[in-house]
Design a protein around this motif. Structure first.
Motif, PDB file in Angstrom:
ATOM      1  N   LEU A   1      -2.632   8.501   9.877  1.00 10.76           N
ATOM      2  CA  LEU A   1      -1.872   9.840  10.561  1.00 10.76           C
ATOM      3  C   LEU A   1      -0.538   9.920   9.908  1.00 10.76           C
ATOM      4  O   LEU A   1       0.263   9.074   9.648  1.00 10.76           O
ATOM      5  N   ASP A   2      -0.241  11.376   9.607  1.00 12.13           N
ATOM      6  CA  ASP A   2       1.095  11.462   9.055  1.00 12.13           C
ATOM      7  C   ASP A   2       2.125  11.540   9.907  1.00 12.13           C
ATOM      8  O   ASP A   2       2.022  12.183  10.883  1.00 12.13           O
ATOM      9  N   VAL A   3       3.170  10.697   9.798  1.00  9.88           N
ATOM     10  CA  VAL A   3       4.245  10.625  10.808  1.00  9.88           C
ATOM     11  C   VAL A   3       5.593  11.004  10.152  1.00  9.88           C
ATOM     12  O   VAL A   3       6.538  10.606  10.680  1.00  9.88           O
ATOM     13  N   THR A   4       5.411  11.875   9.245  1.00  8.07           N
ATOM     14  CA  THR A   4       6.523  12.244   8.393  1.00  8.07           C
ATOM     15  C   THR A   4       7.398  13.003   9.397  1.00  8.07           C
ATOM     16  O   THR A   4       6.930  13.783  10.095  1.00  8.07           O
ATOM     17  N   ALA A   5       8.796  13.001   9.319  1.00  8.14           N
ATOM     18  CA  ALA A   5       9.669  13.696  10.021  1.00  8.14           C
ATOM     19  C   ALA A   5      10.889  14.182   9.126  1.00  8.14           C
ATOM     20  O   ALA A   5      10.740  13.780   7.853  1.00  8.14           O
ATOM     21  N   HIS A   6      11.587  15.001   9.589  1.00  6.47           N
ATOM     22  CA  HIS A   6      12.656  15.287   9.014  1.00  6.47           C
ATOM     23  C   HIS A   6      13.802  14.492   8.478  1.00  6.47           C
ATOM     24  O   HIS A   6      14.287  14.616   7.257  1.00  6.47           O
ATOM     25  N   ASP A   7      13.612  13.280   8.972  1.00  6.98           N
ATOM     26  CA  ASP A   7      14.297  12.323   8.464  1.00  6.98           C
ATOM     27  C   ASP A   7      13.668  11.053   7.882  1.00  6.98           C
ATOM     28  O   ASP A   7      14.172  10.064   7.574  1.00  6.98           O
ATOM     29  N   SER A   8      12.620  11.593   7.150  1.00  8.07           N
ATOM     30  CA  SER A   8      11.861  10.407   6.656  1.00  8.07           C
ATOM     31  C   SER A   8      12.588  10.241   5.327  1.00  8.07           C
ATOM     32  O   SER A   8      13.195  11.149   4.559  1.00  8.07           O
ATOM     33  N   PRO A   9      12.809   9.000   4.968  1.00  6.96           N
ATOM     34  CA  PRO A   9      13.504   8.642   3.754  1.00  6.96           C
ATOM     35  C   PRO A   9      13.082   9.198   2.441  1.00  6.96           C
ATOM     36  O   PRO A   9      11.903   9.408   2.016  1.00  6.96           O
ATOM     37  N   ASN A  10      13.945   9.671   1.445  1.00 10.00           N
ATOM     38  CA  ASN A  10      13.549  10.209  -0.016  1.00 10.00           C
ATOM     39  C   ASN A  10      12.724  11.320   0.207  1.00 10.00           C
ATOM     40  O   ASN A  10      12.079  11.534  -0.927  1.00 10.00           O
ATOM     41  N   ARG A  11      12.739  12.024   1.133  1.00  7.62           N
ATOM     42  CA  ARG A  11      11.546  13.120   1.217  1.00  7.62           C
ATOM     43  C   ARG A  11      10.158  12.797   0.837  1.00  7.62           C
ATOM     44  O   ARG A  11       9.602  13.513   0.261  1.00  7.62           O
ATOM     45  N   HIS A  12       9.872  11.748   1.290  1.00  3.02           N
ATOM     46  CA  HIS A  12       8.350  11.177   1.094  1.00  3.02           C
ATOM     47  C   HIS A  12       7.475  11.314   2.334  1.00  3.02           C
ATOM     48  O   HIS A  12       8.186  10.774   3.462  1.00  3.02           O
ATOM     49  N   ARG A  13       6.457  11.580   2.312  1.00  5.75           N
ATOM     50  CA  ARG A  13       5.524  11.680   3.564  1.00  5.75           C
ATOM     51  C   ARG A  13       5.587  10.276   3.793  1.00  5.75           C
ATOM     52  O   ARG A  13       5.209   9.184   3.026  1.00  5.75           O
ATOM     53  N   GLU A  14       5.141   9.697   5.248  1.00  2.00           N
ATOM     54  CA  GLU A  14       4.990   8.702   5.640  1.00  2.00           C
ATOM     55  C   GLU A  14       3.688   8.500   6.481  1.00  2.00           C
ATOM     56  O   GLU A  14       3.299   9.433   7.246  1.00  2.00           O
ATOM     57  N   PHE A  15       2.805   7.306   6.501  1.00  5.69           N
ATOM     58  CA  PHE A  15       1.712   7.093   7.140  1.00  5.69           C
ATOM     59  C   PHE A  15       1.436   6.089   8.000  1.00  5.69           C
ATOM     60  O   PHE A  15       2.255   5.055   7.575  1.00  5.69           O
ATOM     61  N   VAL A  16       0.747   6.138   9.080  1.00  9.16           N
ATOM     62  CA  VAL A  16       0.389   4.997   9.645  1.00  9.16           C
ATOM     63  C   VAL A  16      -1.049   4.817   9.889  1.00  9.16           C
ATOM     64  O   VAL A  16      -1.839   6.009   9.759  1.00  9.16           O
ATOM     65  N   GLY A  17      -1.644   3.602   9.975  1.00 13.70           N
ATOM     66  CA  GLY A  17      -3.189   3.706  10.067  1.00 13.70           C
ATOM     67  C   GLY A  17      -3.670   4.135  11.640  1.00 13.70           C
ATOM     68  O   GLY A  17      -3.138   3.979  12.596  1.00 13.70           O
ATOM     69  N   GLY A  18      -4.821   4.938  11.361  1.00 12.42           N
ATOM     70  CA  GLY A  18      -5.582   5.609  12.502  1.00 12.42           C
ATOM     71  C   GLY A  18      -6.699   4.716  12.780  1.00 12.42           C
ATOM     72  O   GLY A  18      -7.154   3.691  12.540  1.00 12.42           O
ATOM     73  N   LEU A  19      -7.714   5.539  13.322  1.00 14.91           N
ATOM     74  CA  LEU A  19      -9.105   4.983  13.820  1.00 14.91           C
ATOM     75  C   LEU A  19      -9.878   4.642  12.492  1.00 14.91           C
ATOM     76  O   LEU A  19      -9.565   5.099  11.464  1.00 14.91           O
ATOM     77  N   ILE A  20     -10.490   3.252  12.577  1.00 13.73           N
ATOM     78  CA  ILE A  20     -11.686   2.967  11.423  1.00 13.73           C
ATOM     79  C   ILE A  20     -12.847   3.556  12.076  1.00 13.73           C
ATOM     80  O   ILE A  20     -13.415   3.534  13.128  1.00 13.73           O
ATOM     81  N   ASN A  21     -13.332   4.278  10.740  1.00 12.51           N
ATOM     82  CA  ASN A  21     -14.931   4.734  10.716  1.00 12.51           C
ATOM     83  C   ASN A  21     -15.834   3.767  10.364  1.00 12.51           C
ATOM     84  O   ASN A  21     -15.543   3.176   9.065  1.00 12.51           O
ATOM     85  N   PRO A  22     -16.673   2.859  11.140  1.00 12.54           N
ATOM     86  CA  PRO A  22     -17.565   2.010  10.715  1.00 12.54           C
ATOM     87  C   PRO A  22     -18.602   2.621   9.670  1.00 12.54           C
ATOM     88  O   PRO A  22     -19.466   1.628   9.045  1.00 12.54           O
ATOM     89  N   GLY A  23     -18.839   3.660   9.340  1.00  9.19           N
ATOM     90  CA  GLY A  23     -19.534   4.279   8.381  1.00  9.19           C
ATOM     91  C   GLY A  23     -21.031   4.191   8.389  1.00  9.19           C
ATOM     92  O   GLY A  23     -21.435   4.358   9.629  1.00  9.19           O
ATOM     93  N   GLU A  24     -21.693   4.223   7.520  1.00 11.60           N
ATOM     94  CA  GLU A  24     -23.153   4.269   7.513  1.00 11.60           C
ATOM     95  C   GLU A  24     -23.800   3.205   6.528  1.00 11.60           C
ATOM     96  O   GLU A  24     -23.116   2.650   5.910  1.00 11.60           O
ATOM     97  N   VAL A  25     -24.871   3.074   7.082  1.00 11.73           N
ATOM     98  CA  VAL A  25     -25.829   2.060   6.279  1.00 11.73           C
ATOM     99  C   VAL A  25     -27.144   2.913   5.871  1.00 11.73           C
ATOM    100  O   VAL A  25     -27.463   3.484   6.627  1.00 11.73           O
ATOM    101  N   SER A  26     -27.491   2.530   4.731  1.00 11.44           N
ATOM    102  CA  SER A  26     -28.721   3.219   4.141  1.00 11.44           C
ATOM    103  C   SER A  26     -29.804   2.274   3.462  1.00 11.44           C
ATOM    104  O   SER A  26     -29.203   1.260   2.854  1.00 11.44           O
ATOM    105  N   ILE A  27     -30.760   2.298   3.424  1.00 14.72           N
ATOM    106  CA  ILE A  27     -31.767   1.541   3.076  1.00 14.72           C
ATOM    107  C   ILE A  27     -32.975   2.348   2.047  1.00 14.72           C
ATOM    108  O   ILE A  27     -33.603   3.348   2.899  1.00 14.72           O
ATOM    109  N   ASP A  28     -33.139   1.905   0.890  1.00 10.54           N
ATOM    110  CA  ASP A  28     -34.326   2.558   0.257  1.00 10.54           C
ATOM    111  C   ASP A  28     -35.352   1.767   0.430  1.00 10.54           C
ATOM    112  O   ASP A  28     -35.313   0.449   0.106  1.00 10.54           O
TER     113      ASP A  28
END
Length: 137
Positions: free
Chosen positions: A41-68
């Protein structure tokens, strides 16, 4: 020694009974997943240090399983019925000795793709969307 031999890894399908019995999906040639990923999740704000984007962890996707598999209609066609299931089914990804890990997860089958080349064996790829957090025992 680096690396482990994957020969003998099993994907087992639960029967939904109590106690639940897990049966190996026969003739597996390749297994992949669960392919876990995490949104950010992009939590960048006007007062983010050094004009760098800031992020925090969001939801985890458990993904897929495949079998041949080496496809055998007499063995595998009953698995196609899982595409009709709306509720997730329980599965286990069991690694061979000396590895002692088993990944337990619920999943919904999302694909059953058969291939019948004129110059090779029958194969199929089964794909499952994992639902919820897998557990490792």
């Amino acid at each position: 020694m680096a690396g482990k031999d994957g020969f003998g890894t099993l994907l087992k399908r639960g029967d939904g009974a109590g106690p639940e019995v897990f049966t190996s999906i026969a003739n597996a040639t390749n297994l992949s997943g669960p392919n876990l990923s995490r949104d950010t999740l992009d939590v960048t704000a006007h007062d983010s240090p050094n004009r760098h984007r800031e992020f925090v962890g969001g939801l985890i996707n458990p993904g897929e399983v495949s079998i041949d598999i080496n496809y055998d209609p007499d063995i595998h066609d009953t698995l196609a019925e899982d595409l009709e299931d709306e509720e997730p089914r329980n599965y286990q990804l069991v690694f061979p000795a000396p590895i002692t890990a088993t990944w337990n997860f619920s999943a919904v089958m999302t694909g059953f793709q058969r291939t019948a080349p004129f110059d090779n064996k029958l194969t199929a790829t089964l794909t499952f969307q994992v639902s919820g957090k897998p557990t490792i025992t």
